[in-house]
Design an enzyme around this catalytic site. Structure first.
Site, PDB file in Angstrom:
ATOM      1  N   SER A  39      47.476  54.509   8.116  1.00 13.18           N
ATOM      2  CA  SER A  39      46.184  53.869   7.994  1.00 13.18           C
ATOM      3  C   SER A  39      44.966  54.550   8.041  1.00 13.18           C
ATOM      4  O   SER A  39      44.585  55.018   9.179  1.00 13.18           O
ATOM      5  CB  SER A  39      46.177  52.594   8.991  1.00 13.18           C
ATOM      6  OG  SER A  39      44.935  51.877   8.779  1.00 13.18           O
ATOM      7  N   HIS A  96      47.778  53.206   3.544  1.00 14.06           N
ATOM      8  CA  HIS A  96      47.261  51.900   3.733  1.00 14.06           C
ATOM      9  C   HIS A  96      45.757  51.695   4.050  1.00 14.06           C
ATOM     10  O   HIS A  96      45.177  52.466   4.895  1.00 14.06           O
ATOM     11  CB  HIS A  96      48.118  51.423   5.117  1.00 14.06           C
ATOM     12  CG  HIS A  96      47.919  50.035   5.481  1.00 14.06           C
ATOM     13  ND1 HIS A  96      48.463  48.811   5.207  1.00 14.06           N
ATOM     14  CD2 HIS A  96      46.963  49.544   6.417  1.00 14.06           C
ATOM     15  CE1 HIS A  96      47.962  47.736   5.586  1.00 14.06           C
ATOM     16  NE2 HIS A  96      47.046  48.139   6.327  1.00 14.06           N
ATOM     17  N   ASP A 126      42.542  49.520   4.884  1.00 11.63           N
ATOM     18  CA  ASP A 126      42.247  48.171   5.539  1.00 11.63           C
ATOM     19  C   ASP A 126      40.895  47.703   5.227  1.00 11.63           C
ATOM     20  O   ASP A 126      39.863  48.445   5.621  1.00 11.63           O
ATOM     21  CB  ASP A 126      42.188  48.233   7.223  1.00 11.63           C
ATOM     22  CG  ASP A 126      43.617  48.128   7.546  1.00 11.63           C
ATOM     23  OD1 ASP A 126      44.418  47.367   7.424  1.00 11.63           O
ATOM     24  OD2 ASP A 126      44.037  49.530   8.194  1.00 11.63           O
ATOM     25  N   MET A 175      38.058  44.788   5.717  1.00 12.47           N
ATOM     26  CA  MET A 175      37.910  43.779   6.733  1.00 12.47           C
ATOM     27  C   MET A 175      36.583  43.039   6.393  1.00 12.47           C
ATOM     28  O   MET A 175      35.486  43.689   6.266  1.00 12.47           O
ATOM     29  CB  MET A 175      37.707  44.323   8.067  1.00 12.47           C
ATOM     30  CG  MET A 175      38.774  45.004   8.551  1.00 12.47           C
ATOM     31  SD  MET A 175      38.489  45.630  10.234  1.00 12.47           S
ATOM     32  CE  MET A 175      40.179  46.527  10.481  1.00 12.47           C
ATOM     33  N   HIS A 187      45.152  46.207   2.225  1.00  8.93           N
ATOM     34  CA  HIS A 187      45.024  45.014   3.054  1.00  8.93           C
ATOM     35  C   HIS A 187      43.920  44.469   3.170  1.00  8.93           C
ATOM     36  O   HIS A 187      43.037  44.966   3.908  1.00  8.93           O
ATOM     37  CB  HIS A 187      45.694  45.747   4.469  1.00  8.93           C
ATOM     38  CG  HIS A 187      45.944  44.802   5.293  1.00  8.93           C
ATOM     39  ND1 HIS A 187      45.974  44.921   6.762  1.00  8.93           N
ATOM     40  CD2 HIS A 187      45.790  43.329   5.482  1.00  8.93           C
ATOM     41  CE1 HIS A 187      46.204  43.839   7.493  1.00  8.93           C
ATOM     42  NE2 HIS A 187      46.131  42.801   6.726  1.00  8.93           N
ATOM     43  N   MET A 201      41.720  41.993   4.925  1.00 13.35           N
ATOM     44  CA  MET A 201      41.603  40.967   5.804  1.00 13.35           C
ATOM     45  C   MET A 201      40.221  40.310   5.668  1.00 13.35           C
ATOM     46  O   MET A 201      39.326  40.528   6.035  1.00 13.35           O
ATOM     47  CB  MET A 201      41.574  41.784   7.235  1.00 13.35           C
ATOM     48  CG  MET A 201      42.802  42.302   7.648  1.00 13.35           C
ATOM     49  SD  MET A 201      42.466  43.617   8.972  1.00 13.35           S
ATOM     50  CE  MET A 201      42.611  45.098   7.805  1.00 13.35           C
ATOM     51  N   MET A 253      51.888  41.251  10.686  1.00  9.64           N
ATOM     52  CA  MET A 253      51.000  41.621  11.803  1.00  9.64           C
ATOM     53  C   MET A 253      51.585  41.705  13.055  1.00  9.64           C
ATOM     54  O   MET A 253      52.042  40.978  13.677  1.00  9.64           O
ATOM     55  CB  MET A 253      49.989  40.991  11.834  1.00  9.64           C
ATOM     56  CG  MET A 253      48.860  41.067  10.584  1.00  9.64           C
ATOM     57  SD  MET A 253      48.254  42.766  10.003  1.00  9.64           S
ATOM     58  CE  MET A 253      47.531  43.798  11.271  1.00  9.64           C
ATOM     59  N   GLY A 269      42.222  49.076  15.231  1.00 10.38           N
ATOM     60  CA  GLY A 269      43.009  50.084  15.245  1.00 10.38           C
ATOM     61  C   GLY A 269      43.325  50.325  16.585  1.00 10.38           C
ATOM     62  O   GLY A 269      42.468  49.818  17.682  1.00 10.38           O
ATOM     63  N   GLY A 270      44.542  50.987  17.190  1.00 13.13           N
ATOM     64  CA  GLY A 270      44.500  51.334  18.697  1.00 13.13           C
ATOM     65  C   GLY A 270      44.886  50.221  19.487  1.00 13.13           C
ATOM     66  O   GLY A 270      44.950  50.222  20.881  1.00 13.13           O
ATOM     67  N   ASP A 295      52.371  46.001  10.986  1.00 13.94           N
ATOM     68  CA  ASP A 295      51.057  46.863  10.879  1.00 13.94           C
ATOM     69  C   ASP A 295      50.387  46.667  12.075  1.00 13.94           C
ATOM     70  O   ASP A 295      50.103  45.263  12.495  1.00 13.94           O
ATOM     71  CB  ASP A 295      50.283  46.332   9.741  1.00 13.94           C
ATOM     72  CG  ASP A 295      48.573  46.912   9.835  1.00 13.94           C
ATOM     73  OD1 ASP A 295      48.402  47.970  10.314  1.00 13.94           O
ATOM     74  OD2 ASP A 295      47.948  46.324   8.951  1.00 13.94           O
ATOM     75  N   GLY A 339      48.312  53.931  12.212  1.00 12.21           N
ATOM     76  CA  GLY A 339      47.009  54.454  11.876  1.00 12.21           C
ATOM     77  C   GLY A 339      46.743  55.395  13.130  1.00 12.21           C
ATOM     78  O   GLY A 339      46.818  56.554  13.016  1.00 12.21           O
ATOM     79  N   SER A 340      46.255  54.939  14.551  1.00 14.65           N
ATOM     80  CA  SER A 340      45.877  55.811  15.287  1.00 14.65           C
ATOM     81  C   SER A 340      47.044  56.663  15.850  1.00 14.65           C
ATOM     82  O   SER A 340      46.691  58.056  16.054  1.00 14.65           O
ATOM     83  CB  SER A 340      45.469  55.156  16.632  1.00 14.65           C
ATOM     84  OG  SER A 340      46.311  54.187  17.048  1.00 14.65           O
TER      85      SER A 340
HETATM   86  C1  DX5 Z   1      44.385  46.223  12.158  1.00 16.03           C
HETATM   87  C2  DX5 Z   1      44.686  47.031  10.762  1.00 16.03           C
HETATM   88  C3  DX5 Z   1      45.933  47.989  10.812  1.00 16.03           C
HETATM   89  C4  DX5 Z   1      45.324  49.333  11.981  1.00 16.03           C
HETATM   90  C5  DX5 Z   1      46.312  49.681  12.496  1.00 16.03           C
HETATM   91  O1  DX5 Z   1      43.528  45.329  11.883  1.00 16.03           O
HETATM   92  O2  DX5 Z   1      45.035  46.003   9.846  1.00 16.03           O
HETATM   93  O3  DX5 Z   1      45.917  48.629   9.558  1.00 16.03           O
HETATM   94  O4  DX5 Z   1      44.797  50.440  10.905  1.00 16.03           O
HETATM   95  O5  DX5 Z   1      46.183  50.487  13.617  1.00 16.03           O
HETATM   96  P1  DX5 Z   1      46.752  50.960  14.594  1.00 16.03           P
HETATM   97  O6  DX5 Z   1      48.076  51.805  13.947  1.00 16.03           O
HETATM   98  O7  DX5 Z   1      46.107  52.274  15.195  1.00 16.03           O
HETATM   99  O8  DX5 Z   1      47.402  50.003  15.387  1.00 16.03           O
HETATM  100 ZN    ZN Z   2      46.257  47.039   7.943  1.00 17.22          ZN
END
Ligand code: DX5
Ligand code: ZN
Length: 219
Positions: free
Chosen positions: A9, A34, A36, A38, A68, A70, A139, A146-147, A173, A195-196
Protein backbone atom coordinates in the site's frame (compact mmCIF):
# COMPACT_ATOMS: atom_id res chain seq x y z
CA UNK A 1 -7.40 -22.19 -5.72
CA UNK A 2 -7.25 -18.50 -6.60
CA UNK A 3 -3.83 -16.96 -7.26
CA UNK A 4 -2.20 -15.46 -4.18
CA UNK A 5 -1.44 -11.77 -4.65
CA UNK A 6 0.46 -9.35 -2.45
CA UNK A 7 -0.18 -5.61 -2.75
CA UNK A 8 2.05 -3.04 -1.02
CA UNK A 9 0.00 0.00 0.00
CA UNK A 10 1.55 3.25 -1.23
CA UNK A 11 0.04 5.04 1.77
CA UNK A 12 2.99 3.75 3.82
CA UNK A 13 5.68 5.02 1.41
CA UNK A 14 7.89 8.06 2.08
CA UNK A 15 6.01 10.91 0.35
CA UNK A 16 9.23 12.76 -0.39
CA UNK A 17 10.21 9.84 -2.61
CA UNK A 18 6.91 8.54 -3.92
CA UNK A 19 8.26 7.39 -7.28
CA UNK A 20 10.96 5.41 -5.44
CA UNK A 21 8.25 3.88 -3.26
CA UNK A 22 6.37 2.76 -6.37
CA UNK A 23 9.52 1.28 -7.93
CA UNK A 24 10.46 -0.46 -4.67
CA UNK A 25 7.06 -2.14 -4.55
CA UNK A 26 7.37 -3.25 -8.18
CA UNK A 27 10.91 -4.59 -7.64
CA UNK A 28 9.79 -6.55 -4.57
CA UNK A 29 7.99 -9.12 -6.71
CA UNK A 30 4.60 -7.98 -5.39
CA UNK A 31 1.64 -8.42 -7.74
CA UNK A 32 0.10 -4.95 -7.72
CA UNK A 33 0.21 -1.54 -6.09
CA UNK A 34 -2.63 -0.61 -3.72
CA UNK A 35 -3.40 3.13 -3.86
CA UNK A 36 -5.57 4.52 -1.04
CA UNK A 37 -7.77 7.47 -1.92
CA UNK A 38 -9.31 9.10 1.16
CA UNK A 39 -12.10 11.63 1.38
CA UNK A 40 -12.54 13.24 4.82
CA UNK A 41 -16.32 13.00 4.59
CA UNK A 42 -15.92 9.21 4.60
CA UNK A 43 -12.80 8.58 6.72
CA UNK A 44 -11.02 10.85 9.22
CA UNK A 45 -8.12 11.62 6.85
CA UNK A 46 -7.11 12.75 3.35
CA UNK A 47 -4.58 11.15 1.07
CA UNK A 48 -4.12 11.11 -2.70
CA UNK A 49 -6.04 12.11 -5.82
CA UNK A 50 -5.98 10.88 -9.42
CA UNK A 51 -2.57 12.52 -10.07
CA UNK A 52 -0.91 9.93 -7.84
CA UNK A 53 -2.52 7.11 -9.83
CA UNK A 54 -1.13 8.78 -12.96
CA UNK A 55 2.27 9.02 -11.26
CA UNK A 56 2.17 5.26 -10.63
CA UNK A 57 1.35 4.61 -14.29
CA UNK A 58 4.15 6.89 -15.47
CA UNK A 59 6.67 5.45 -13.03
CA UNK A 60 5.88 1.75 -13.40
CA UNK A 61 3.58 1.30 -16.43
CA UNK A 62 3.44 -2.49 -16.11
CA UNK A 63 2.78 -2.63 -12.38
CA UNK A 64 -0.96 -3.23 -11.83
CA UNK A 65 -2.84 -0.37 -10.13
CA UNK A 66 -5.49 -1.37 -7.57
CA UNK A 67 -7.29 1.79 -6.45
CA UNK A 68 -9.22 1.87 -3.17
CA UNK A 69 -11.75 4.73 -3.04
CA UNK A 70 -12.55 5.50 0.59
CA UNK A 71 -15.01 8.13 -0.59
CA UNK A 72 -18.59 9.03 0.25
CA UNK A 73 -19.32 9.90 -3.41
CA UNK A 74 -16.98 7.72 -5.50
CA UNK A 75 -19.45 8.10 -8.40
CA UNK A 76 -18.22 11.68 -8.96
CA UNK A 77 -14.64 10.54 -9.60
CA UNK A 78 -14.82 7.23 -11.49
CA UNK A 79 -13.90 8.74 -14.87
CA UNK A 80 -11.01 10.69 -13.36
CA UNK A 81 -9.50 7.59 -11.76
CA UNK A 82 -10.07 5.44 -14.85
CA UNK A 83 -8.37 8.08 -17.01
CA UNK A 84 -5.48 8.29 -14.57
CA UNK A 85 -4.82 4.58 -15.01
CA UNK A 86 -6.74 2.68 -12.32
CA UNK A 87 -7.07 -0.98 -13.36
CA UNK A 88 -9.29 -2.10 -10.48
CA UNK A 89 -11.51 0.40 -8.68
CA UNK A 90 -12.81 -0.57 -5.25
CA UNK A 91 -15.86 1.28 -3.90
CA UNK A 92 -17.32 0.93 -0.42
CA UNK A 93 -20.73 -0.61 0.22
CA UNK A 94 -21.12 2.18 2.82
CA UNK A 95 -20.75 4.89 0.12
CA UNK A 96 -23.59 7.23 -0.74
CA UNK A 97 -24.38 6.23 -4.33
CA UNK A 98 -26.28 3.60 -6.31
CA UNK A 99 -23.86 0.69 -6.14
CA UNK A 100 -25.33 -1.40 -8.96
CA UNK A 101 -25.15 1.58 -11.31
CA UNK A 102 -21.62 2.55 -10.31
CA UNK A 103 -20.17 -0.99 -10.38
CA UNK A 104 -21.56 -1.39 -13.91
CA UNK A 105 -20.11 1.99 -14.88
CA UNK A 106 -16.65 0.98 -13.61
CA UNK A 107 -16.79 -2.02 -15.95
CA UNK A 108 -17.94 0.15 -18.86
CA UNK A 109 -14.87 2.31 -18.27
CA UNK A 110 -12.70 -0.77 -18.89
CA UNK A 111 -11.77 -1.15 -15.22
CA UNK A 112 -12.42 -4.12 -12.91
CA UNK A 113 -15.08 -3.36 -10.29
CA UNK A 114 -14.67 -4.34 -6.65
CA UNK A 115 -16.70 -3.76 -3.51
CA UNK A 116 -15.35 -3.02 -0.02
CA UNK A 117 -16.83 -3.81 3.38
CA UNK A 118 -15.96 -1.95 6.59
CA UNK A 119 -15.41 -3.93 9.82
CA UNK A 120 -18.79 -2.98 11.31
CA UNK A 121 -20.80 -3.85 8.17
CA UNK A 122 -22.43 -7.32 8.09
CA UNK A 123 -21.11 -9.52 5.28
CA UNK A 124 -24.62 -10.58 4.21
CA UNK A 125 -25.13 -7.09 2.81
CA UNK A 126 -22.78 -8.05 -0.04
CA UNK A 127 -25.14 -10.67 -1.45
CA UNK A 128 -26.89 -8.46 -4.06
CA UNK A 129 -23.54 -7.29 -5.47
CA UNK A 130 -21.50 -10.48 -5.69
CA UNK A 131 -22.35 -11.11 -9.34
CA UNK A 132 -21.39 -7.55 -10.29
CA UNK A 133 -17.81 -7.57 -8.95
CA UNK A 134 -14.49 -9.25 -9.70
CA UNK A 135 -13.18 -8.80 -6.18
CA UNK A 136 -14.37 -8.19 -2.62
CA UNK A 137 -12.18 -6.28 -0.18
CA UNK A 138 -12.80 -7.13 3.47
CA UNK A 139 -11.40 -4.31 5.61
CA UNK A 140 -9.49 -5.70 8.58
CA UNK A 141 -9.06 -2.25 10.20
CA UNK A 142 -11.30 0.82 10.32
CA UNK A 143 -10.23 2.70 7.19
CA UNK A 144 -8.40 6.01 7.47
CA UNK A 145 -4.89 5.19 8.64
CA UNK A 146 -2.06 2.77 8.06
CA UNK A 147 -0.32 0.99 10.90
CA UNK A 148 -3.40 -0.17 12.83
CA UNK A 149 -3.94 -3.54 14.50
CA UNK A 150 -5.57 -6.35 12.50
CA UNK A 151 -9.19 -6.99 13.59
CA UNK A 152 -9.45 -10.79 13.74
CA UNK A 153 -13.23 -10.58 14.22
CA UNK A 154 -13.42 -9.88 10.46
CA UNK A 155 -12.10 -13.35 9.56
CA UNK A 156 -15.53 -15.11 9.58
CA UNK A 157 -16.64 -12.74 6.81
CA UNK A 158 -13.92 -14.20 4.59
CA UNK A 159 -14.99 -17.76 5.42
CA UNK A 160 -18.61 -16.85 4.63
CA UNK A 161 -17.65 -15.36 1.26
CA UNK A 162 -15.30 -18.15 0.24
CA UNK A 163 -17.91 -20.82 1.03
CA UNK A 164 -20.33 -19.13 -1.36
CA UNK A 165 -17.94 -17.95 -4.08
CA UNK A 166 -14.90 -20.18 -4.70
CA UNK A 167 -14.19 -18.15 -7.88
CA UNK A 168 -14.03 -14.70 -6.28
CA UNK A 169 -10.91 -12.70 -5.48
CA UNK A 170 -11.10 -11.95 -1.76
CA UNK A 171 -8.72 -9.30 -0.43
CA UNK A 172 -7.87 -8.09 3.05
CA UNK A 173 -6.61 -4.61 3.89
CA UNK A 174 -5.27 -3.41 7.22
CA UNK A 175 -2.94 -4.76 9.85
CA UNK A 176 -1.35 -7.35 7.57
CA UNK A 177 1.92 -8.93 8.74
CA UNK A 178 3.58 -12.35 8.52
CA UNK A 179 1.14 -13.81 11.06
CA UNK A 180 -2.16 -12.15 10.15
CA UNK A 181 -1.87 -12.89 6.41
CA UNK A 182 -1.70 -16.60 7.26
CA UNK A 183 -4.88 -16.32 9.36
CA UNK A 184 -6.65 -14.51 6.50
CA UNK A 185 -5.32 -17.03 3.96
CA UNK A 186 -6.62 -19.94 6.05
CA UNK A 187 -10.02 -18.22 6.21
CA UNK A 188 -10.07 -18.05 2.39
CA UNK A 189 -8.51 -14.75 1.33
CA UNK A 190 -6.16 -14.79 -1.68
CA UNK A 191 -5.13 -11.11 -1.98
CA UNK A 192 -3.29 -9.27 0.75
CA UNK A 193 -2.67 -5.53 1.06
CA UNK A 194 0.24 -4.65 3.33
CA UNK A 195 1.36 -1.09 3.94
CA UNK A 196 3.44 -0.36 7.00
CA UNK A 197 4.65 -3.97 7.31
CA UNK A 198 6.22 -4.02 3.82
CA UNK A 199 7.44 -0.42 3.61
CA UNK A 200 9.29 -0.60 6.91
CA UNK A 201 11.38 -3.56 5.71
CA UNK A 202 14.96 -2.96 4.64
CA UNK A 203 14.46 -5.77 2.10
CA UNK A 204 10.88 -5.64 0.77
CA UNK A 205 11.61 -8.42 -1.72
CA UNK A 206 12.58 -10.86 1.04
CA UNK A 207 9.48 -9.88 3.04
CA UNK A 208 7.17 -10.50 0.07
CA UNK A 209 8.84 -13.88 -0.51
CA UNK A 210 8.44 -14.74 3.16
CA UNK A 211 4.71 -13.94 3.08
CA UNK A 212 4.33 -16.28 0.08
CA UNK A 213 6.34 -19.02 1.84
CA UNK A 214 4.31 -18.77 5.02
CA UNK A 215 1.06 -19.17 3.11
CA UNK A 216 2.44 -22.07 1.05
CA UNK A 217 3.44 -23.77 4.30
CA UNK A 218 -0.10 -23.33 5.66
CA UNK A 219 -1.77 -25.24 2.78
C1 DX5 B 1 -6.47 1.90 5.55
C2 DX5 B 1 -6.01 1.71 4.12
C3 DX5 B 1 -5.00 0.65 4.01
C4 DX5 B 1 -3.68 0.96 4.70
C5 DX5 B 1 -3.17 -0.33 5.28
O1 DX5 B 1 -7.38 2.92 5.60
O2 DX5 B 1 -7.11 1.35 3.30
O3 DX5 B 1 -4.76 0.25 2.66
O4 DX5 B 1 -2.72 1.49 3.83
O5 DX5 B 1 -2.06 -0.05 6.05
P1 DX5 B 1 -1.39 -1.13 7.01
O6 DX5 B 1 -1.02 -2.32 6.17
O7 DX5 B 1 -0.24 -0.41 7.59
O8 DX5 B 1 -2.45 -1.50 8.03
ZN1 ZN C 1 -6.67 0.37 1.29
Amino acid sequence: MKKIEILPSLLAADYGWLADGILRAEASGADALHIDIMDPSFVPNLSFGPDIVALARRTAPNFYRNVHLMMRRPDLYLEAFAQAGAQTIQIHIEADCDLHTELARIRTLGVKPAIVLNPETPVERLTPYLDAVDEVLVMTVHPGYGGQKFIADCLPKITWLRARRPDLDIMIDGGANAETVVDAFKAGANQFVAGSYLYRQADMKAAVAELRERMAAAV
